[in-house]
Enzyme design. Sequence first.
Site, PDB file in Angstrom:
ATOM      1  N   ARG A 232      15.839   5.069   7.991  1.00 21.61           N
ATOM      2  CA  ARG A 232      14.869   5.808   8.774  1.00 21.61           C
ATOM      3  C   ARG A 232      15.158   7.440   7.519  1.00 21.61           C
ATOM      4  NH1 ARG A 232      12.743   1.619  10.606  1.00 21.61           N
ATOM      5  NH2 ARG A 232      12.211   1.649  12.241  1.00 21.61           N
ATOM      6  N   ASP A 256      12.453   4.452   0.790  1.00 23.40           N
ATOM      7  CA  ASP A 256      11.952   3.905   1.136  1.00 23.40           C
ATOM      8  C   ASP A 256      11.539   4.694   2.153  1.00 23.40           C
ATOM      9  OD1 ASP A 256       9.696   1.834   1.230  1.00 23.40           O
ATOM     10  OD2 ASP A 256      10.715   0.830   3.210  1.00 23.40           O
ATOM     11  N   GLU A 261       7.290  10.990   6.951  1.00 21.44           N
ATOM     12  CA  GLU A 261       6.803  10.443   6.078  1.00 21.44           C
ATOM     13  C   GLU A 261       5.665   9.961   7.445  1.00 21.44           C
ATOM     14  OE1 GLU A 261       9.636   6.661   6.743  1.00 21.44           O
ATOM     15  OE2 GLU A 261       8.237   6.461   8.178  1.00 21.44           O
ATOM     16  N   HIS A 293       7.025   3.505   3.053  1.00 18.59           N
ATOM     17  CA  HIS A 293       8.156   2.394   3.949  1.00 18.59           C
ATOM     18  C   HIS A 293       7.201   0.650   3.940  1.00 18.59           C
ATOM     19  CE1 HIS A 293       9.907   2.938   8.715  1.00 18.59           C
ATOM     20  NE2 HIS A 293      10.100   1.651   8.261  1.00 18.59           N
TER      21      HIS A 293
END
Length: 345
Positions: A232, A256, A261, A293
């Site tokens: 996260r 990622d 985000e 993500h």
Amino acid sequence: MIKNIGFFDTKPYDKVWFDRLKDKYRFEFKYFESKLNGDTAMMCSGLDGVVAFVNDVIDKKTIDVLNGFGIKILALRCAGYNNVDFKAAFDKIHVVRVPAYSPHAVAEHAMALILTLNRKIHRAYIRTRDFNFSINGFTGFDLYGKTMGIIGTGKIGRVFADICKGFGMKVIAHDPFPAKDSGIEYVGLDELFKQSDIISLHAPLTRDTYHIIDRDAIGIMKDGAYIVNTSRGALVDSEALLEAIKDGKIGGACLDVYEEESDIFYEDYSNVVIKDDILARLISMPNVIVTSHQAFLTDEALKNIAETTLENLKEFFDGKGLTNEICYRCAKYGNCTKKDNERCF
Ligand code: NAI
């Protein structure tokens, strides 16, 4: 009776498996592209259940609106649940999730990012497409013999440890709940920061893991260490990371996930000037790779997500115990009294 289920933050790839499996269940699906929050929850009138995703905002306001419509089940089609206010949900809405869908998908993506960054594949791809066959600036290092520090050795972290061992890496890890009989060498967090050539994050976002990678942590890392985050975003203080990459203290980062985000990832901003200067600067660096993500995004994972989510909903509407329910007592304190075949409240 047919149950009406609303999906939020729906993308075309989400629908594929849900639509394919729908006939097995007595559900009608309504897909919304918008994220779930206190305002969009107003669209849930007439629904019996709601399916949400990682960046939906399931706070008190959202829960109260859903509750006002008589909705008693919220199914997360993901593993993480840091976006849910469980205290507000307790006694009002049952929250179920997909605890595991493919640890391989995420672990393999983490390694794909590392290999890309280290061997400069992202840059080589662009050069050769332009018929530029120079390899200047592409020197990487052997992973063999290097030390991988893994923070969080749950389902994904353990698969990732095996992948690293396959490359002949030394694996060390930190986890408050070490995996028994895993053969993994556990060390304190500072020791992990000091010893690792690459640090990969596989822990959930909690109060303890928030900014676990901050200025102090970076300060004790090896010069040139890589940081890999597929867990996260808020596990990494992105401002501190950016500074450390500019200084050359950190040799590269694979991200990622990103702490800010939620309004950016999964959307097409190719025609817009991005307002987030930290993200824009990180993306501009040759030694940073950002993916949106997508570590979970394999056919196997999507199928498992759809199957488990629909089974979670079926259990609820059949009046059964909820295998994958989570409440604030399970999530925060680990002291939920729920037994198998029961519900949290
Ligand atoms: P898991 O629950 O199996 O393992 C998490 C591990 O982290 C546990 O062993 C736990 O003890 C450990 N942990 C908790 N607090 C810690 C701390 N302070 N320091 C070190 N370790 C700590 O979860 P799983 O399935 O392995 O997933 C890990 C994380 O990956 C999830 O929480 C989620 O945030 C992220 N994830 C990301 C995806 C993506 O597409 N990028 C997809 C799926 C999960």
